[in-house]
Scaffold this motif. Structure first.
Motif, short mmCIF file in Angstrom:
data_model
loop_
_atom_site.label_atom_id
_atom_site.label_comp_id
_atom_site.label_asym_id
_atom_site.label_seq_id
_atom_site.Cartn_x
_atom_site.Cartn_y
_atom_site.Cartn_z
N GLN A 1 -2.45 -5.66 13.56
CA GLN A 1 -2.43 -4.75 12.72
C GLN A 1 -1.57 -4.61 11.67
OE1 GLN A 1 0.66 -1.28 13.91
NE2 GLN A 1 -0.99 -0.22 14.19
N GLY A 2 -0.44 -5.59 11.43
CA GLY A 2 0.12 -5.85 10.31
C GLY A 2 -0.87 -6.59 9.24
N LYS A 3 -1.60 -7.71 10.00
CA LYS A 3 -2.54 -8.15 9.13
C LYS A 3 -3.55 -7.34 8.33
CE LYS A 3 -2.45 -12.30 11.89
NZ LYS A 3 -3.13 -13.52 12.83
N ALA A 4 -4.34 -6.24 9.33
CA ALA A 4 -4.89 -5.33 8.73
C ALA A 4 -4.59 -4.37 7.57
CB ALA A 4 -5.67 -4.60 9.59
N LEU A 5 -3.28 -4.19 7.90
CA LEU A 5 -2.62 -3.31 6.73
C LEU A 5 -2.33 -4.21 5.64
CD1 LEU A 5 -0.34 -1.39 9.08
CD2 LEU A 5 -1.84 -0.35 8.01
N ALA A 6 -1.87 -5.33 5.78
CA ALA A 6 -1.39 -6.12 4.37
C ALA A 6 -2.86 -6.44 3.73
CB ALA A 6 -0.93 -7.43 5.12
N LEU A 7 -3.96 -6.61 4.46
CA LEU A 7 -5.16 -6.54 3.68
C LEU A 7 -5.33 -5.26 2.65
CD1 LEU A 7 -7.81 -7.83 6.12
CD2 LEU A 7 -7.12 -9.32 4.00
N LEU A 8 -4.84 -4.30 3.22
CA LEU A 8 -5.27 -2.82 2.29
C LEU A 8 -4.25 -3.05 1.00
CD1 LEU A 8 -5.40 -0.33 5.11
CD2 LEU A 8 -7.18 -0.94 3.62
N TYR A 9 -3.05 -3.34 1.35
CA TYR A 9 -2.14 -3.29 0.23
C TYR A 9 -2.29 -4.42 -0.49
CZ TYR A 9 1.75 -5.74 2.26
OH TYR A 9 2.62 -6.79 2.88
N THR A 10 -2.78 -5.57 -0.19
CA THR A 10 -2.65 -6.64 -1.11
C THR A 10 -4.00 -6.96 -1.84
OG1 THR A 10 -3.48 -8.30 0.77
CG2 THR A 10 -0.70 -7.92 0.20
N ILE A 11 -5.18 -6.35 -1.19
CA ILE A 11 -6.37 -6.72 -1.57
C ILE A 11 -7.04 -5.23 -2.13
CG2 ILE A 11 -8.63 -7.68 -0.77
CD1 ILE A 11 -6.35 -9.61 -0.91
N VAL A 12 -7.03 -4.31 -1.05
CA VAL A 12 -8.08 -3.14 -1.61
C VAL A 12 -7.21 -2.34 -2.55
CG1 VAL A 12 -9.02 -1.14 -0.43
CG2 VAL A 12 -8.98 -3.17 0.77
N ALA A 13 -6.07 -2.25 -2.25
CA ALA A 13 -5.22 -1.15 -3.28
C ALA A 13 -5.41 -1.62 -4.47
CB ALA A 13 -3.78 -0.85 -2.84
N PRO A 14 -5.11 -2.97 -5.06
CA PRO A 14 -5.04 -3.45 -6.34
C PRO A 14 -6.46 -3.26 -6.93
CG PRO A 14 -3.82 -4.92 -4.98
CD PRO A 14 -4.37 -3.91 -4.05
N THR A 15 -7.65 -3.21 -6.06
CA THR A 15 -8.92 -3.07 -6.66
C THR A 15 -9.26 -1.69 -6.83
OG1 THR A 15 -9.43 -5.05 -5.18
CG2 THR A 15 -11.29 -3.68 -6.01
N MET A 16 -8.53 -0.81 -6.15
CA MET A 16 -9.17 0.55 -6.02
C MET A 16 -8.36 1.39 -7.41
SD MET A 16 -11.37 1.06 -4.01
CE MET A 16 -11.33 2.89 -4.24
N ASN A 17 -7.19 0.86 -7.61
CA ASN A 17 -6.44 1.62 -8.81
C ASN A 17 -7.24 1.48 -9.91
OD1 ASN A 17 -4.34 1.71 -7.00
ND2 ASN A 17 -3.07 0.22 -8.02
N PRO A 18 -7.85 0.51 -10.54
CA PRO A 18 -8.53 0.58 -11.87
C PRO A 18 -9.68 1.51 -11.75
CG PRO A 18 -8.81 -1.57 -11.00
CD PRO A 18 -7.63 -1.08 -10.25
N LEU A 19 -10.27 1.47 -10.51
CA LEU A 19 -11.27 2.17 -10.50
C LEU A 19 -11.32 3.96 -10.22
CD1 LEU A 19 -13.50 0.24 -7.38
CD2 LEU A 19 -14.20 0.46 -9.76
N ILE A 20 -10.16 4.04 -9.47
CA ILE A 20 -9.59 5.44 -9.68
C ILE A 20 -9.09 6.04 -10.75
CG2 ILE A 20 -7.61 6.85 -8.85
CD1 ILE A 20 -7.68 5.29 -6.25
#
Length: 309
Positions: A269-288
């Motif tokens: 679960q920790g690995k999955a959440l880490a993927l969200l805040y290290t990979i997905v969130a920085p990508t979504m910010n400029p899109l948002i």
């Protein structure tokens, strides 16, 4: 004993997702794609906000800082993560220490910067006529500096606590990067005092900005309720919506990961959440920010149209 200590300082073994070898390859493609989008999207925001004079405002000044932090934060993790997924599971002792120190510094700075951005939005909605007077250049630079200094200070406090712990030859890190709490668990001594100190630091770096954000949005909500025109309310909502989405995405995953009880936590679960805040969130910010922001889209079209001609 000396031999064990010497061998433990040569390298760590990052287990990552090696228990799923087939999925690991496809995950590496996913990570590569998102990392490319992160660098491209955030670099575009930085470039556009510098080149277009209409974007020389406090909001876009803080957005540039956010883009820088996202790029540095992701870069401190993803390249080593991809090397790990492509077969090399080792990372040097020094490399591991540097990785979690740098990642923690940039991640902590982003926590504080999001709070600073909420203050900026609060002033813009609650005191629009005094906005440029209150959020002048010097104040903006001071607030941005506080974000970086506070974030790096948090890392400089927590990282040495993990570095000085003896590991007695324990080198297997059950993660895809050197995450500070996972490194602490490798220690062969009682880590409760260290974890208690780190918990206090995490609470300060997470809860304090959240209090500022909630207070800012409470003021914004009160100001919006008092607005008589529907157009004014829509404009106020549009001003804050992008920032609020970024806050929910970033803080939601971070707080769920670091502040939940240990008995409810699993490493997968920790690995999955880490993927969200290290990979997905920085990508979504400029899109948002670009998809919801007419000024940024107009500036991008202007630059692209000029280059094409």
């Amino acid at each position: 004993m000396m031999k064990i200590n010497e061998s433990s300082e040569k390298h760590f073994i990052l287990i990552g997702f090696s228990e799923y070898p087939r999925a690991e390859f496809f995950l590496s493609l996913f990570v590569s794609g998102f990392y490319t989008m992160t660098l491209t999207g955030n670099a575009a925001i930085i470039l556009v906000s510098i080149l277009d004079s209409r974007l020389h405002t406090p909001m876009y000044f803080f957005l540039r800082n956010l883009s820088f932090l996202d790029m540095f934060f992701t870069t401190s993790i993803v390249p080593q993560m991809l090397v790990n997924m492509w077969g090399n599971k080792k990372i040097s002792y020094v490399g591991c220490m540097v990785q979690f120190t740098v990642a923690l510094a940039f991640g902590s700075s982003e926590c504080v910067l999001l709070a600073v951005m909420s203050i900026d939005r609060c002033v813009a909605v609650c005191w629009p006529l005094r906005y440029t007077t209150i959020m002048h250049s010097r104040i903006c630079h001071i607030l941005a500096a506080i974000s970086w200094i506070w974030g790096f200070g948090n890392s400089l406090f927590q990282s040495p606590l993990a570095i000085i712990l003896p590991r007695c030859g324990h080198r297997r890190v059950d993660h895809f990067f050197c995450e500070i709490l996972v490194i602490v668990k490798l220690s062969c001594v009682d880590t409760h005092p260290t974890e208690a100190k780190m918990l206090v630091a995490r609470l300060i770096i997470l809860i304090s900005p959240v209090v500022v954000i909630l207070t800012s949005y409470a003021c914004i909500a009160r100001a919006v309720i008092k607005m008589k025109s529907a157009e004014g309310r829509r404009k106020a909502f549009g001003t804050c919506a992008s920032h609020l989405m970024v806050v929910l995405l970033f803080y939601g995953t971070i707080m769920f990961m670091y502040l939940q009880p240990k008995n409810n936590y699993s490493q997968n679960q920790g690995k999955a959440l880490a993927l969200l805040y290290t990979i997905v969130a920085p990508t979504m910010n400029p899109l948002i920010y670009t998809l919801r922001n007419k000024d940024v889209k107009r500036a991008i079209r202007k630059i692209v149209w000029k280059d094409s001609n």
